[in-house]
Design a protein around this motif. Structure first.
Motif, mmCIF file in Angstrom:
data_model
loop_
_atom_site.group_PDB
_atom_site.id
_atom_site.type_symbol
_atom_site.label_atom_id
_atom_site.label_comp_id
_atom_site.label_asym_id
_atom_site.label_seq_id
_atom_site.Cartn_x
_atom_site.Cartn_y
_atom_site.Cartn_z
ATOM 1 N N LEU A 55 26.871 10.779 -67.664
ATOM 2 C CA LEU A 55 26.348 10.883 -68.453
ATOM 3 C C LEU A 55 25.059 11.420 -68.135
ATOM 4 C CD1 LEU A 55 25.935 11.603 -71.506
ATOM 5 C CD2 LEU A 55 25.363 9.929 -71.763
ATOM 6 N N THR A 56 24.432 11.000 -67.426
ATOM 7 C CA THR A 56 23.003 11.380 -67.002
ATOM 8 C C THR A 56 22.803 12.661 -66.059
ATOM 9 O OG1 THR A 56 22.051 8.614 -67.099
ATOM 10 C CG2 THR A 56 20.681 10.481 -65.502
ATOM 11 N N GLU A 57 23.839 13.019 -65.018
ATOM 12 C CA GLU A 57 23.936 14.162 -64.551
ATOM 13 C C GLU A 57 24.708 15.509 -65.086
ATOM 14 O OE1 GLU A 57 23.184 14.891 -61.611
ATOM 15 O OE2 GLU A 57 21.855 12.412 -61.187
ATOM 16 N N PHE A 58 25.086 15.441 -66.115
ATOM 17 C CA PHE A 58 26.242 16.164 -67.270
ATOM 18 C C PHE A 58 24.424 16.615 -68.028
ATOM 19 C CE2 PHE A 58 27.513 17.855 -70.724
ATOM 20 C CZ PHE A 58 28.313 18.505 -70.343
ATOM 21 N N ALA A 59 24.079 15.810 -68.136
ATOM 22 C CA ALA A 59 23.031 15.838 -69.386
ATOM 23 C C ALA A 59 21.393 16.376 -68.488
ATOM 24 C CB ALA A 59 21.859 14.793 -70.022
ATOM 25 N N ARG A 60 21.675 16.471 -67.376
ATOM 26 C CA ARG A 60 20.545 16.969 -66.143
ATOM 27 C C ARG A 60 20.843 18.189 -66.283
ATOM 28 N NH1 ARG A 60 17.341 14.218 -62.184
ATOM 29 N NH2 ARG A 60 18.875 12.701 -62.507
ATOM 30 N N HIS A 61 22.380 18.339 -65.901
ATOM 31 C CA HIS A 61 22.302 20.187 -65.547
ATOM 32 C C HIS A 61 23.129 20.293 -66.737
ATOM 33 C CE1 HIS A 61 22.900 17.849 -62.120
ATOM 34 N NE2 HIS A 61 22.341 18.724 -61.287
ATOM 35 N N ASN A 62 22.569 20.509 -68.253
ATOM 36 C CA ASN A 62 23.164 21.275 -69.298
ATOM 37 C C ASN A 62 22.341 20.687 -70.523
ATOM 38 O OD1 ASN A 62 26.651 21.998 -68.809
ATOM 39 N ND2 ASN A 62 25.570 20.050 -67.840
ATOM 40 N N PRO A 63 21.096 21.065 -70.398
ATOM 41 C CA PRO A 63 19.672 21.087 -71.312
ATOM 42 C C PRO A 63 20.886 21.331 -73.126
ATOM 43 C CG PRO A 63 19.424 22.933 -69.934
ATOM 44 C CD PRO A 63 20.461 22.037 -69.001
ATOM 45 N N ASP A 64 21.446 22.143 -72.936
ATOM 46 C CA ASP A 64 21.106 23.329 -74.303
ATOM 47 C C ASP A 64 22.441 21.887 -75.258
ATOM 48 O OD1 ASP A 64 19.799 25.193 -74.073
ATOM 49 O OD2 ASP A 64 21.501 26.459 -73.250
ATOM 50 N N TRP A 65 23.062 21.553 -74.204
ATOM 51 C CA TRP A 65 23.866 20.457 -74.385
ATOM 52 C C TRP A 65 23.742 18.943 -75.226
ATOM 53 C CZ3 TRP A 65 25.590 15.551 -72.882
ATOM 54 C CH2 TRP A 65 26.620 14.928 -73.701
ATOM 55 N N THR A 66 22.808 18.669 -74.320
ATOM 56 C CA THR A 66 22.093 17.366 -74.343
ATOM 57 C C THR A 66 21.490 18.189 -75.194
ATOM 58 O OG1 THR A 66 21.818 17.550 -71.918
ATOM 59 C CG2 THR A 66 19.576 16.255 -73.630
ATOM 60 N N GLU A 67 20.353 18.786 -76.087
ATOM 61 C CA GLU A 67 20.200 18.618 -77.230
ATOM 62 C C GLU A 67 20.843 19.144 -78.391
ATOM 63 O OE1 GLU A 67 16.422 18.861 -79.772
ATOM 64 O OE2 GLU A 67 16.524 19.279 -77.440
ATOM 65 N N THR A 68 21.606 19.192 -78.198
ATOM 66 C CA THR A 68 22.076 19.795 -79.577
ATOM 67 C C THR A 68 23.182 18.925 -79.799
ATOM 68 O OG1 THR A 68 22.078 22.262 -79.512
ATOM 69 C CG2 THR A 68 23.673 21.485 -80.787
ATOM 70 N N VAL A 69 24.222 18.002 -78.955
ATOM 71 C CA VAL A 69 24.899 16.878 -78.590
ATOM 72 C C VAL A 69 24.486 15.898 -79.316
ATOM 73 C CG1 VAL A 69 27.484 16.279 -78.363
ATOM 74 C CG2 VAL A 69 27.148 18.756 -78.266
ATOM 75 N N PHE A 70 23.884 15.530 -77.734
ATOM 76 C CA PHE A 70 23.313 14.524 -77.981
ATOM 77 C C PHE A 70 22.328 13.762 -78.836
ATOM 78 C CE2 PHE A 70 21.370 10.273 -75.659
ATOM 79 C CZ PHE A 70 21.805 9.758 -75.639
ATOM 80 N N SER A 71 20.874 14.717 -78.390
ATOM 81 C CA SER A 71 19.175 13.938 -78.650
ATOM 82 C C SER A 71 19.867 14.726 -80.637
ATOM 83 C CB SER A 71 18.610 15.339 -78.128
ATOM 84 O OG SER A 71 18.541 14.666 -76.338
ATOM 85 N N ARG A 72 20.173 15.500 -80.604
ATOM 86 C CA ARG A 72 20.022 15.363 -81.979
ATOM 87 C C ARG A 72 21.440 15.279 -83.066
ATOM 88 N NH1 ARG A 72 17.226 20.877 -84.321
ATOM 89 N NH2 ARG A 72 15.392 21.152 -82.375
ATOM 90 N N GLY A 73 22.759 14.509 -82.594
ATOM 91 C CA GLY A 73 23.497 14.495 -82.874
ATOM 92 C C GLY A 73 24.145 12.389 -82.689
#
Length: 416
Positions: A55-73
């Protein structure tokens, strides 16, 4: 007619000769017992570490997904659920969580050592592997929880990107003007406090804070101030903010040069209460910024400044301006110490007295413990996408300068 015996039934063994021990036949598949041992819950728990790392590596390379799906969802819902029960308690659950984990690990180690010592010579290696696997399993679960409740947010879009603030190089003149403005705002807030203190018959800021509800009231005020930012910055919209908690071990935190800690496993903002009160509202807001998912230290400082300086309470505004002034004047002192000294001289006597009181308090805790703590914090920041380590705190000045220039997007654009 001859009767045949049923060969499908095993004959009942007779009694063993006197003095002889009967040995049970080796169960079928016993040779695979070593493999089965590797599939116990201890080893299965290592899957949490794998999931956390992925998950960390995916978040590192996909900031749009991290912001939209993880950080705000995912994160607001999950962290609010975890924070719910601790938020109902007036004390820091985090402190007792740490104590419980330390005691649990100590007991586990003691039992593991005893198991290894009591094991047969050929089984000692197996007992050691089980003990190590257990520790790794515990660490894996904690690591996964850290990633879900904190770590992945290091890879979301920066607050500067979300707010539209343009970070660029600034001149010494711009920095000087920023310091002058903050000094004036801080002095004005302190003057308002003096008027209120005179009207209420209190002599110190600590007495003023106590008369206005003390720590609990300002903790609620900090929650309100940070929550209010959601009207302009939607990223602060979340189901629950857990109010900041005072820490019993505040003196230890002072020796470690720690003003506050966001503890992800209980989603609590833990505050060192051993010093003067006036810096505390800004510290509370800083830790609540982490709780909102903004993990970068420079951004948490700037968010605390925004939240406090827009509050109704004069002490909260004073705290926010003091925080910003500390970083801005420190930056100016490095490039133009004479101008920095001249601005510092313009501060009111009351402001100077407050800053001297805080300096005297902090000075008594300087030493190797604080140095080691800062080194550990530096390593932690570098390991979590803040490659400048503790130097990233200085980037708050760039955000302050950008805000002072007024180069932010309109509220309408921010809502889109």
């Amino acid at each position: 007619m001859t009767l045949q015996k049923d060969r499908s039934q095993k004959p009942t063994p007779g009694p063993a000769p006197d003095g002889a021990r009967r040995t049970n036949p080796k169960p079928e598949g016993a040779s695979r017992s070593g493999w089965r041992a590797l599939l116990t819950w201890r080893w299965l728990l290592l899957g949490f570490a794998v999931a956390g790392f992925a998950l960390t590596e995916f978040a590192r390379h996909n900031p749009d997904w991290t912001e939209t799906v993880f950080s705000r969802g995912v994160y607001p819902a999950l962290s609010s659920a975890v924070a719910f029960l601790p938020s109902l308690l007036p004390f820091s659950v985090a402190e007792w969580f740490v104590v419980a984990v330390m005691l649990g690990v100590t007991v586990y180690l003691a039992l593991s050592v005893r198991s290894i010592l009591r094991a047969r010579p050929r089984a000692k290696g197996h007992a050691l592997v089980k003990a190590v696997a257990g520790l790794l399993g515990i660490a894996s679960v904690l690591y996964f929880a850290f990633v879900m409740l904190c770590g992945a947010n290091y890879y979301r879009h920066t607050f500067a990107e979300q707010s539209g603030l343009e970070i660029r190089e600034s001149s010494t003149e711009e920095l000087t003007q920023l310091c002058e403005g903050l000094a004036a705002d801080m002095t004005q807030a302190r003057s308002q406090l003096e008027e209120a203190m005179a009207a209420e018959g209190v002599a110190t800021l600590d007495e003023y804070a106590a008369a206005h509800g003390g720590f609990a009231a300002y903790a609620d005020g900090a929650v309100g101030a940070v929550s209010a930012l959601a009207s302009r910055y939607p990223a602060f919209d979340r189901p629950l903010f857990s109010p900041p908690k005072p820490v019993l071990a505040s003196t230890l935190m002072s020796y470690a040069d720690i003003a506050g800690i966001y503890f992800p496993f209980t989603v609590e903002s833990n505050i060192n209460t051993s010093g003067p009160f006036f810096p505390l509202p800004a510290t509370m807001a800083h830790e609540l910024a982490h709780q909102a998912g903004f993990m970068r230290e420079d951004e948490a400082n700037f968010i605390a400044y925004l939240a406090c300086t827009n509050a109704d309470d004069a002490l909260m505004r004073y705290s926010g301006y003091s925080l910003a002034y500390d970083y801005a004047i420190s930056a100016l002192r490095k490039v133009d110490p004479e101008k920095a000294a001249a601005i510092s001289a313009t501060l009111s006597d009351a402001v100077k007295a407050d800053r001297q009181e805080r300096s005297r308090f902090l000075a008594q805790f300087e030493g190797p413990v604080a140095q080691m703590s800062n080194a550990a914090n530096n390593a932690y920041l570098q390991a979590n996408n803040q490659t400048d380590g503790t130097r990233s705190y200085g980037r708050m000045v760039d955000l302050l300068l950008a805000e002072a220039r007024g180069e932010s997007l309109s509220d309408e654009l921010l809502q889109e």
